[in-house]
Design a protein around this motif. Structure first.
Motif, PDB file in Angstrom:
ATOM      1  N   GLN A   1       0.901  -1.125   0.046  1.00 24.97           N
ATOM      2  CA  GLN A   1      -0.002  -0.011  -0.008  1.00 24.97           C
ATOM      3  C   GLN A   1       1.036   1.199   0.121  1.00 24.97           C
ATOM      4  N   VAL A   2       0.726   2.062  -1.199  1.00 27.33           N
ATOM      5  CA  VAL A   2       1.423   3.254  -1.158  1.00 27.33           C
ATOM      6  C   VAL A   2       0.714   4.406  -0.725  1.00 27.33           C
ATOM      7  N   GLN A   3       1.345   5.091   0.483  1.00 29.73           N
ATOM      8  CA  GLN A   3       0.738   6.534   0.917  1.00 29.73           C
ATOM      9  C   GLN A   3       1.568   7.680   0.545  1.00 29.73           C
ATOM     10  N   LEU A   4       0.685   8.606  -0.093  1.00 33.66           N
ATOM     11  CA  LEU A   4       1.340   9.811  -0.680  1.00 33.66           C
ATOM     12  C   LEU A   4       0.652  10.745   0.132  1.00 33.66           C
ATOM     13  N   VAL A   5       1.622  11.822   0.250  1.00 35.40           N
ATOM     14  CA  VAL A   5       1.418  13.065   1.039  1.00 35.40           C
ATOM     15  C   VAL A   5       1.844  14.475   0.177  1.00 35.40           C
ATOM     16  N   GLU A   6       0.886  15.025  -0.081  1.00 33.12           N
ATOM     17  CA  GLU A   6       1.101  16.301  -0.733  1.00 33.12           C
ATOM     18  C   GLU A   6       1.337  17.506  -0.005  1.00 33.12           C
ATOM     19  N   SER A   7       2.253  18.402  -0.444  1.00 36.25           N
ATOM     20  CA  SER A   7       2.525  19.695   0.227  1.00 36.25           C
ATOM     21  C   SER A   7       3.097  20.624  -0.651  1.00 36.25           C
ATOM     22  N   GLY A   8       2.856  21.844  -0.306  1.00 36.59           N
ATOM     23  CA  GLY A   8       3.477  23.138  -0.955  1.00 36.59           C
ATOM     24  C   GLY A   8       2.277  24.085  -1.648  1.00 36.59           C
ATOM     25  N   GLY A   9       0.963  23.553  -1.385  1.00 36.44           N
ATOM     26  CA  GLY A   9       0.132  24.274  -1.848  1.00 36.44           C
ATOM     27  C   GLY A   9       0.002  25.826  -1.039  1.00 36.44           C
ATOM     28  N   GLY A  10      -0.868  26.774  -1.444  1.00 37.92           N
ATOM     29  CA  GLY A  10      -1.103  27.886  -0.938  1.00 37.92           C
ATOM     30  C   GLY A  10      -1.723  28.885  -1.557  1.00 37.92           C
ATOM     31  N   LEU A  11      -1.755  30.083  -1.140  1.00 35.17           N
ATOM     32  CA  LEU A  11      -2.344  31.300  -1.928  1.00 35.17           C
ATOM     33  C   LEU A  11      -1.058  32.140  -2.611  1.00 35.17           C
ATOM     34  N   VAL A  12      -1.535  32.401  -4.105  1.00 35.70           N
ATOM     35  CA  VAL A  12      -0.354  33.132  -4.823  1.00 35.70           C
ATOM     36  C   VAL A  12      -1.003  34.003  -5.651  1.00 35.70           C
ATOM     37  N   GLN A  13      -0.593  35.293  -5.876  1.00 35.63           N
ATOM     38  CA  GLN A  13      -1.128  36.001  -6.980  1.00 35.63           C
ATOM     39  C   GLN A  13      -0.980  35.698  -8.360  1.00 35.63           C
ATOM     40  N   ALA A  14      -1.900  35.895  -9.501  1.00 34.21           N
ATOM     41  CA  ALA A  14      -1.519  35.512 -10.663  1.00 34.21           C
ATOM     42  C   ALA A  14      -0.383  35.853 -11.229  1.00 34.21           C
ATOM     43  N   GLY A  15       0.414  35.066 -12.159  1.00 36.94           N
ATOM     44  CA  GLY A  15       1.740  35.008 -12.501  1.00 36.94           C
ATOM     45  C   GLY A  15       2.851  34.752 -11.433  1.00 36.94           C
ATOM     46  N   GLY A  16       2.481  34.492 -10.221  1.00 34.87           N
ATOM     47  CA  GLY A  16       3.536  33.794  -9.467  1.00 34.87           C
ATOM     48  C   GLY A  16       3.746  32.242  -9.599  1.00 34.87           C
TER      49      GLY A  16
END
Length: 126
Positions: A1-16
């Motif tokens: 069983q593979v467990q996957l954990v995402e990170s790095g999301g957030g709020l950014v302005q257009a063009g960022g």
């Protein structure tokens, strides 16, 4: 069983830019093709990018070509999605997915993947 954990999301302005990471628990990570999908509110989950376990084959959805880049580090059991020149329409929950396959296998459809992370929110303001 593979467990996957995402990170790095957030709020950014257009063009960022943002860089998403997906860490896998599986010590045989290098046997898995990896994909990124996203789901905006009220919409179906859609394919964004995928990479074979060798790294030799990569596919992108047309809407992100030239702006996003998928990569992987098999020594760190991690796949990345570098997102540049972000647009408000990129706002979504981003999911990584894994599926075992041969070195050049690059699944691009949802049903082709057996393992999924919980997702990370990306919000792009105008």
């Amino acid at each position: 069983q593979v467990q996957l954990v995402e990170s790095g999301g957030g709020l950014v302005q257009a063009g960022g830019s943002l860089r998403l990471s997906c860490a896998a628990s599986e010590h045989t990570f290098s046997n898995y093709a990896m994909g990124w999908f996203r789901q905006a509110p009220g919409e179906e989950r859609m394919f964004v990018a995928a990479i074979s376990w060798s790294g030799g084959n990569i596919y992108y959805h047309d809407s992100v070509k030239g702006r996003f880049a998928i990569s992987r580090d098999n020594a760190k059991n991690t796949v990345y999605l570098q997102m540049n020149r972000l647009k408000p329409e990129d706002t979504a929950v981003y999911y990584c997915a894994a599926e075992v396959g041969d070195s050049d296998y690059v699944p691009v459809l949802i049903y082709m993947y057996s393992y999924w992370g919980q997702g990370t929110q990306v919000t792009v303001s105008s």
